[in-house]
Motif scaffolding. Structure first.
Motif, PDB file in Angstrom:
ATOM      1  N   ASN A 146       0.876  -1.236   0.056  1.00 25.36           N
ATOM      2  CA  ASN A 146       0.158  -0.072  -0.159  1.00 25.36           C
ATOM      3  C   ASN A 146       0.770   1.331   0.015  1.00 25.36           C
ATOM      4  OD1 ASN A 146      -2.239  -1.444   0.036  1.00 25.36           O
ATOM      5  ND2 ASN A 146      -2.523  -1.466   2.283  1.00 25.36           N
ATOM      6  N   ALA A 147       2.138   1.179   0.378  1.00 21.00           N
ATOM      7  CA  ALA A 147       3.078   2.387   0.460  1.00 21.00           C
ATOM      8  C   ALA A 147       3.671   2.500  -0.945  1.00 21.00           C
ATOM      9  CB  ALA A 147       4.231   2.060   1.513  1.00 21.00           C
ATOM     10  N   GLY A 148       3.448   1.652  -1.989  1.00 22.71           N
ATOM     11  CA  GLY A 148       3.850   1.740  -3.027  1.00 22.71           C
ATOM     12  C   GLY A 148       5.098   1.153  -3.390  1.00 22.71           C
ATOM     13  N   HIS A 149       5.701   0.233  -2.614  1.00 24.28           N
ATOM     14  CA  HIS A 149       6.683  -0.527  -2.606  1.00 24.28           C
ATOM     15  C   HIS A 149       6.396  -1.851  -3.669  1.00 24.28           C
ATOM     16  CE1 HIS A 149       9.110   1.974  -0.091  1.00 24.28           C
ATOM     17  NE2 HIS A 149       8.117   1.697   0.847  1.00 24.28           N
ATOM     18  N   THR A 150       7.290  -2.259  -4.224  1.00 21.51           N
ATOM     19  CA  THR A 150       7.332  -3.669  -4.998  1.00 21.51           C
ATOM     20  C   THR A 150       7.699  -4.877  -4.452  1.00 21.51           C
ATOM     21  OG1 THR A 150       7.256  -2.358  -7.155  1.00 21.51           O
ATOM     22  CG2 THR A 150       7.437  -4.835  -7.410  1.00 21.51           C
ATOM     23  N   VAL A 151       6.796  -5.758  -4.065  1.00 25.16           N
ATOM     24  CA  VAL A 151       7.450  -7.146  -3.503  1.00 25.16           C
ATOM     25  C   VAL A 151       7.712  -7.820  -4.811  1.00 25.16           C
ATOM     26  CG1 VAL A 151       6.864  -8.967  -2.181  1.00 25.16           C
ATOM     27  CG2 VAL A 151       5.950  -6.794  -1.441  1.00 25.16           C
ATOM     28  N   LYS A 152       8.967  -8.231  -5.008  1.00 23.07           N
ATOM     29  CA  LYS A 152       9.663  -8.782  -5.813  1.00 23.07           C
ATOM     30  C   LYS A 152       9.521 -10.560  -5.677  1.00 23.07           C
ATOM     31  CE  LYS A 152      11.073  -7.565  -9.009  1.00 23.07           C
ATOM     32  NZ  LYS A 152      10.479  -6.607 -10.330  1.00 23.07           N
ATOM     33  N   LEU A 153       9.703 -10.718  -4.471  1.00 23.71           N
ATOM     34  CA  LEU A 153       9.865 -12.268  -4.175  1.00 23.71           C
ATOM     35  C   LEU A 153       9.148 -12.483  -2.735  1.00 23.71           C
ATOM     36  CD1 LEU A 153      10.660 -15.291  -4.819  1.00 23.71           C
ATOM     37  CD2 LEU A 153      12.609 -14.692  -3.576  1.00 23.71           C
ATOM     38  N   VAL A 154       8.459 -13.301  -2.496  1.00 24.06           N
ATOM     39  CA  VAL A 154       8.245 -13.855  -1.120  1.00 24.06           C
ATOM     40  C   VAL A 154       8.860 -15.111  -0.766  1.00 24.06           C
ATOM     41  CG1 VAL A 154       6.135 -14.661   0.346  1.00 24.06           C
ATOM     42  CG2 VAL A 154       6.034 -12.532  -0.888  1.00 24.06           C
ATOM     43  N   VAL A 155       9.420 -15.202   0.355  1.00 25.08           N
ATOM     44  CA  VAL A 155      10.321 -16.402   0.758  1.00 25.08           C
ATOM     45  C   VAL A 155       9.472 -16.764   2.249  1.00 25.08           C
ATOM     46  CG1 VAL A 155      12.364 -17.467   1.649  1.00 25.08           C
ATOM     47  CG2 VAL A 155      12.372 -15.588  -0.042  1.00 25.08           C
ATOM     48  N   VAL A 184       1.611 -16.274   4.753  1.00 25.43           N
ATOM     49  CA  VAL A 184       2.107 -15.257   3.890  1.00 25.43           C
ATOM     50  C   VAL A 184       2.220 -15.865   2.490  1.00 25.43           C
ATOM     51  CG1 VAL A 184       4.774 -14.731   3.327  1.00 25.43           C
ATOM     52  CG2 VAL A 184       3.786 -14.165   5.587  1.00 25.43           C
ATOM     53  N   LYS A 185       2.152 -17.208   2.540  1.00 24.07           N
ATOM     54  CA  LYS A 185       2.088 -17.936   1.032  1.00 24.07           C
ATOM     55  C   LYS A 185       0.513 -17.592   0.532  1.00 24.07           C
ATOM     56  CE  LYS A 185       2.517 -22.004  -1.542  1.00 24.07           C
ATOM     57  NZ  LYS A 185       3.135 -23.430  -1.680  1.00 24.07           N
ATOM     58  N   GLU A 186      -0.284 -17.689   1.457  1.00 25.80           N
ATOM     59  CA  GLU A 186      -1.718 -17.380   1.014  1.00 25.80           C
ATOM     60  C   GLU A 186      -1.775 -15.704   0.272  1.00 25.80           C
ATOM     61  OE1 GLU A 186      -4.254 -18.119   4.111  1.00 25.80           O
ATOM     62  OE2 GLU A 186      -4.414 -20.253   4.083  1.00 25.80           O
ATOM     63  N   TRP A 187      -1.152 -14.847   1.000  1.00 24.69           N
ATOM     64  CA  TRP A 187      -1.254 -13.555   0.632  1.00 24.69           C
ATOM     65  C   TRP A 187      -0.580 -13.391  -0.760  1.00 24.69           C
ATOM     66  CZ3 TRP A 187       2.354  -9.996  -0.924  1.00 24.69           C
ATOM     67  CH2 TRP A 187       1.704  -8.479  -0.814  1.00 24.69           C
ATOM     68  N   ALA A 188       0.635 -14.054  -0.926  1.00 23.16           N
ATOM     69  CA  ALA A 188       1.398 -13.927  -2.185  1.00 23.16           C
ATOM     70  C   ALA A 188       0.754 -14.612  -3.129  1.00 23.16           C
ATOM     71  CB  ALA A 188       3.045 -14.682  -1.940  1.00 23.16           C
ATOM     72  N   VAL A 189       0.100 -15.814  -3.046  1.00 22.67           N
ATOM     73  CA  VAL A 189      -0.589 -16.272  -4.100  1.00 22.67           C
ATOM     74  C   VAL A 189      -1.888 -15.437  -4.639  1.00 22.67           C
ATOM     75  CG1 VAL A 189      -2.101 -18.395  -4.688  1.00 22.67           C
ATOM     76  CG2 VAL A 189      -0.089 -18.889  -3.599  1.00 22.67           C
ATOM     77  N   GLU A 190      -2.500 -14.893  -3.757  1.00 20.32           N
ATOM     78  CA  GLU A 190      -3.549 -13.888  -4.288  1.00 20.32           C
ATOM     79  C   GLU A 190      -3.008 -12.889  -4.709  1.00 20.32           C
ATOM     80  OE1 GLU A 190      -5.449 -12.860  -0.412  1.00 20.32           O
ATOM     81  OE2 GLU A 190      -6.348 -14.869   0.001  1.00 20.32           O
ATOM     82  N   GLN A 191      -1.864 -12.357  -4.401  1.00 20.75           N
ATOM     83  CA  GLN A 191      -1.366 -11.074  -5.286  1.00 20.75           C
ATOM     84  C   GLN A 191      -0.282 -11.401  -6.472  1.00 20.75           C
ATOM     85  OE1 GLN A 191      -1.895  -8.074  -4.207  1.00 20.75           O
ATOM     86  NE2 GLN A 191      -3.125  -8.947  -2.342  1.00 20.75           N
ATOM     87  N   ASN A 192      -0.209 -12.835  -6.930  1.00 19.94           N
ATOM     88  CA  ASN A 192       0.538 -13.240  -8.062  1.00 19.94           C
ATOM     89  C   ASN A 192       1.827 -13.009  -7.903  1.00 19.94           C
ATOM     90  OD1 ASN A 192      -1.748 -14.519  -9.448  1.00 19.94           O
ATOM     91  ND2 ASN A 192      -2.601 -12.486  -9.980  1.00 19.94           N
ATOM     92  N   ILE A 193       2.435 -13.023  -6.731  1.00 25.89           N
ATOM     93  CA  ILE A 193       4.102 -12.730  -6.444  1.00 25.89           C
ATOM     94  C   ILE A 193       4.722 -14.016  -6.300  1.00 25.89           C
ATOM     95  CG2 ILE A 193       5.316 -11.868  -4.795  1.00 25.89           C
ATOM     96  CD1 ILE A 193       3.138  -9.693  -4.238  1.00 25.89           C
TER      97      ILE A 193
END
Length: 318
Positions: A21-30, A48-57
């Protein structure tokens, strides 16, 4: 900024939301590998994985982040900063040095107090008046890096591990965004931790939930709150487990002579008024139970429990 994020439980999800929401880009979730959970041992994603999958990260789930192949994979991702929130593994120097601004940890205590696992629960178990969140420039040790920013949080009298978890997750999210902004602008001066004040805490174990009435009632009342919702607190009644969800403590001075002479683990008060009270003699004072669940039954107030399970003073728990 381009961000690599490392984290696993619910605590980390508000931090992820705040970064995005602050405008940064999450390139990878570990995050930690998928694990079987619940009675059916169904393999489930971490929050955390659930969030990343929903965001297509993209998601990476190494068994050990220190393995050479794990280091190589993470370091192929260009990043300005790596943000870590309750990841559960210590990072190697090769990853710490990879991003432009290094790795920043969101830790749920006022470092150097409560380095290590479960700082949220331990702050309640130890009867602290305050806790908080620290953002820290990560080093090779366990939570020993330089402090970037801190925010102090008062622990409520009825605070539970669950409620404090949620409170500190929100504080950590906003503090992390403030930290990233300060790092980018060069307005934060890292502060080395005072090693003489460092304290370490271990993981919460399931067997810690068993109530030991040979300690003080005040300690047990904190345990009921601090270990909720996991692993929870319990004792035994007639061979069946009795979970305790809500309690309070009665000081030694508030008990009469006969109650003070009672053996530890003995019920000294039975009262069905209001939510009800079953008070159990402890080494010091008595623990008053207000909400319980007998094995095989529903969670209920002690008043409702006494309707179906009448108890008398002198009954022993444990």
């Amino acid at each position: 900024m381009n961000v690599i994020f490392m984290g696993t439980p619910d605590f980390a999800v508000p931090v992820l939301d705040a970064i995005k929401n602050a405008g940064h880009t999450v390139k990878l979730v570990v995050t930690q590998p998928d694990k079987p959970r619940g009675r059916g041992k169904k393999v489930t994603y971490s929050p955390v994985k659930e969030w990343a999958v929903e965001q297509n990260i993209p998601v990476y789930q190494p068994e050990r982040i220190r393995n050479p192949e794990s280091v190589e994979m993470v370091n192929t991702i260009p990043a300005d900063v790596c943000v870590v929130a309750a990841f559960g593994q210590i990072l190697p120097k090769e990853i710490l040095d990879h991003p432009k601004y290094g790795c920043v940890n969101v830790h749920a205590s006022l470092l150097p107090k409560y380095r290590g696992a479960a700082p949220i629960q331990w702050s309640i178990l130890n009867g602290d008046e305050y806790t908080g969140v620290t953002t820290m420039q990560m080093g090779p040790g366990l939570d020993d890096g330089d402090i970037l920013l801190q925010e102090k949080v008062k622990i409520a009298d009825d605070e539970t591990g669950g409620s404090l978890f949620d409170k500190l997750a929100d504080v950590g999210a906003s503090l992390l965004v403030e930290t990233l902004d300060g790092i980018e602008k060069g307005t934060i001066t890292p502060l080395p931790q005072d090693e003489s004040q460092a304290t370490h805490v271990g993981m919460i174990r399931k067997d810690m939930g068993k109530l030991d009435f040979t300690v003080s009632a005040e300690i047990l009342e904190r345990r009921v709150r601090g270990l909720y919702p996991w692993p929870g607190s319990y004792t035994f009644l007639d061979g069946k487990s009795l979970k305790v969800y809500k309690s309070s403590y009665i000081a030694e001075s508030e008990l009469d002579d006969s109650q003070n002479r009672a053996h530890v683990g003995t019920i000294v008060i039975v009262n069905a008024d209001g939510d009800g009270t079953i008070a159990v003699r402890c080494a010091d004072g008595a623990l008053a139970l207000h909400e319980v669940q007998l094995e095989g039954k529903k969670r209920m107030t002690v008043s409702a429990f006494l309707n179906g399970h009448p108890l008398v003073v002198g009954t022993t728990l444990g």
